[in-house]
Write an enzyme that holds these catalytic residues in place. Sequence first.
Site, mmCIF file in Angstrom:
data_model
loop_
_atom_site.group_PDB
_atom_site.id
_atom_site.type_symbol
_atom_site.label_atom_id
_atom_site.label_comp_id
_atom_site.label_asym_id
_atom_site.label_seq_id
_atom_site.Cartn_x
_atom_site.Cartn_y
_atom_site.Cartn_z
ATOM 1 N N HIS A 173 -76.903 8.267 -25.954
ATOM 2 C CA HIS A 173 -76.609 9.391 -25.062
ATOM 3 C C HIS A 173 -77.661 9.584 -23.987
ATOM 4 O O HIS A 173 -77.357 9.944 -22.858
ATOM 5 C CB HIS A 173 -76.421 10.665 -25.872
ATOM 6 C CG HIS A 173 -75.059 10.736 -26.473
ATOM 7 N ND1 HIS A 173 -74.794 10.344 -27.755
ATOM 8 C CD2 HIS A 173 -73.871 11.070 -25.927
ATOM 9 C CE1 HIS A 173 -73.504 10.472 -27.989
ATOM 10 N NE2 HIS A 173 -72.919 10.907 -26.898
ATOM 11 N N GLU A 195 -61.566 8.627 -30.547
ATOM 12 C CA GLU A 195 -62.820 7.863 -30.611
ATOM 13 C C GLU A 195 -63.142 7.382 -32.020
ATOM 14 O O GLU A 195 -64.180 6.783 -32.258
ATOM 15 C CB GLU A 195 -63.985 8.647 -29.996
ATOM 16 C CG GLU A 195 -64.132 10.081 -30.462
ATOM 17 C CD GLU A 195 -65.249 10.826 -29.741
ATOM 18 O OE1 GLU A 195 -66.022 10.220 -28.983
ATOM 19 O OE2 GLU A 195 -65.349 12.038 -29.955
ATOM 20 N N ASP A 243 -67.781 5.790 -28.550
ATOM 21 C CA ASP A 243 -67.757 5.875 -30.008
ATOM 22 C C ASP A 243 -66.702 4.962 -30.601
ATOM 23 O O ASP A 243 -66.908 4.384 -31.662
ATOM 24 C CB ASP A 243 -67.523 7.327 -30.454
ATOM 25 C CG ASP A 243 -68.825 8.101 -30.443
ATOM 26 O OD1 ASP A 243 -69.812 7.581 -30.983
ATOM 27 O OD2 ASP A 243 -68.869 9.201 -29.866
ATOM 28 N N ARG A 282 -74.277 2.444 -31.936
ATOM 29 C CA ARG A 282 -74.469 2.423 -30.476
ATOM 30 C C ARG A 282 -75.920 2.627 -30.068
ATOM 31 O O ARG A 282 -76.290 2.434 -28.913
ATOM 32 C CB ARG A 282 -73.553 3.452 -29.791
ATOM 33 C CG ARG A 282 -73.858 4.887 -30.137
ATOM 34 C CD ARG A 282 -72.749 5.826 -29.692
ATOM 35 N NE ARG A 282 -72.959 6.357 -28.353
ATOM 36 C CZ ARG A 282 -72.195 7.304 -27.801
ATOM 37 N NH1 ARG A 282 -71.145 7.781 -28.453
ATOM 38 N NH2 ARG A 282 -72.449 7.763 -26.599
ATOM 39 N N CYS A 288 -62.817 8.543 -21.130
ATOM 40 C CA CYS A 288 -64.038 9.123 -20.578
ATOM 41 C C CYS A 288 -65.291 8.427 -21.107
ATOM 42 O O CYS A 288 -66.395 8.929 -20.955
ATOM 43 C CB CYS A 288 -64.100 10.621 -20.823
ATOM 44 S SG CYS A 288 -63.937 11.063 -22.546
#
Length: 755
Positions: free
Chosen positions: A361, A603, A627, A637, A674
């Site tokens: 993130h 996700e 995700d 991730r 997104c």
Amino acid sequence: MLEVLRQVIQEVNSARDLSRALDIIVDRVQSVMGTEVCSVYLLDDDRNKYVFMATRGLNPDVVGKVTLDLDEGLVGYVGERAEPVNLKDAQKHPRNRYVAEIGEEKYHSFLGVPIIHYRKVLGVLVVQQKKARRFDDSEEAFLITLSAQLAGVIAHARATGSLLLAESENIPSSSFEGMSGATGVAIGTVAVIFPKARLDNVPVRKAKSIRKEIRLFEDAVEVTRDEIRTTSGKLSDRLRPEELGLFEAYLRMLDDSAISGEVVARIEKGEWAQSALSAVVLEHVAMFDAMEDDYLRERGADIRDLGTRVLARLQSSDTRKVKFPKDTILVSEELAPADLAVVPRDRLAGFVSVKGSGSSHVAILAEAMSVPTIMGVENLPVQLIDGKPIIIDGFQGSLITHPSKAQLSYYRKVAREEAMLVEGLEELKDKRCVTPDGHRTRLWVNTGLMTDVARSLDRGAEGVGLYRTEVHFMMNDAFPTEEEQRIIYREHLKAFSPKMVTMRTLDIGGDKALPYFPIEEENPFLGWRGIRVTLDHPEIFIAQIRAMIRANEGIDAHLRIMLPMVSSIAEVDEAIRLIDKCYQEVIEEGTRVKKPDVGVMIEVPAAVFQARDIAKRVDFLSVGSNDLVQYMLAVDRNNSRVSELYQEFHPSILQALKQVVDCAHSEKKGVGICGEMAGNPSGALLLMAMGYDVLSMNSTNLLMVKKALTTIELSKAKKILNMALKMDDAFQIKEYVDDQMIKAGLGQIVRSRRK
Ligand code: PEP
Ligand code: MG
């Protein structure tokens, strides 16, 4: 064996440079295995040769001087095979070759094991003996285990070693590989931020005033002494004399003749107090850690504890204001979202994080800020680069310390070209995203920081596809109230009205922690995350939903509420029930607002297979590919070690993405995406061809995607997609799509993406 291994690794870890580390290795292996010879040969990438780097038993005078070709001798043979070679009599082996200067004629038995780091052979560790005998299985197992553990240490020591040289006159440049967090090139000066009271993380700096550093250190020691005496006094009636003796021992360690004296000596040589202290303490800790006696080993922990106390004092009394250099490249062991705001924007040029990956993130936020960022530079010796000149290449995911003139001029050129590309795209700002054959795709933005709003509008965003509301929660020091949230959401809605604004409910957990609501879990990405947390805490959920709905009063933006991390229909039903209840309440309170749309993020793989059932219940779907990729491919991730396996173009991912569009459309519901894949022009092309109605991305990528989608016809994109869907390998698919983009004249855009 475990104990011996632990000790050797500990000692090697504490070595401050490569040659010391290698010396420790050969010394300990020789004595533990009782062999006559132990040597290390390391690969020199520039010369493409193995260099004889350390030895016990062979000729030490030629260390660093003798080299071997990659296919030369038994060392070359071990490297080629990338597996151990265990010979009773090396002299009879066809690949055996004498190098006269090394002096190994007398030795018959030979065991060589490769030192491998991330699939690459770094060198070869060899033991030899005069007597012709095969090393037994346990000896071989020991050397293999040791070598596997040493690989990382050697890679790190090698990097550190080259930087230590940087203190000398002729400063060589060093390159480090990580991965791209945000694209772009930055040239600047490193400022290291480090967690407080952690001995292992203190950057090495020069003392500005030696006298002042000594005084700061002595004051810190004095305060720590007082603390220890006070604690000892308070406990004197509760502890036995031998336990109280520990406090005495602590006080003695702080004497001038012990640790303090060594620290002062280092400061006098020009180092600031904090790193002088950490270096001395860590050396002592390493010495104790390597001891066999349990009691003595525990004394190492005492010294660490004492050092940490003094360091904490030193840091809290250091009130000097940090002045960030112009073009600061902020470097940290583990960059957190809150760190992104530490340096004033006009002084900030880039970010580097040792941990994390391009899909973390913090990297996504850095990309939204358009700040070149490198993640996962595992071997970067952060402590040694504070204040040093550096280039970061956010396209390749690499960085260079002490760049040469040629490197500087190359990267200045890359930066100029990138700026020209961005400038050239400006004209697309106000154009709609329509392919040459008339297909329209909506290009929206992902937001989180308030600064995203102006930037997004400036780039012609047509709506917000993902407002990460948790970013605001992460910057706070307590849960924001309903009213505080309402004010912030209102600003967002106002700025974009009458466009659609998709607000995601709080998505914490995983790698997004709230300082005031810690979630400690073994496996946070599979744990209490997103909707799971908020349904368990309806009071938090309800306050947020009410704030979103109320924020729209009198603005009439098109509000959409989106639910993250959904993995079952029950979660959707429960969330809708709560949202309906909130809306009802707000209306009954007399607020006149339209009912928001409700959507679900797809996700989690389970949601892909239930996309149709979910679509029946809500107004829209939006794929969170960041995700979805991690959960479908079982690749964290955040973990740079497996980042190569994090593949958005994986055939299974493409199938899943296609399935979601078909499900949504068969229920006549809109569907968007997104995740970061939407902001990658090659990814966007495939997504448009699949039928995605909305692509939502970082505003940084918006014009590049628009350029791609307004250049290539939908009919052509569909052909490319059909070909891609027939392929069975992610690299092949990516290469094929990139190639098609280049053929369509979009080469510059493809090149200016991440590697
Ligand atoms: C996603 O997972 O793709 C997404 C958009 O959400 P986040 O990156 O915030 O987890
Ligand atoms: Mg997500």
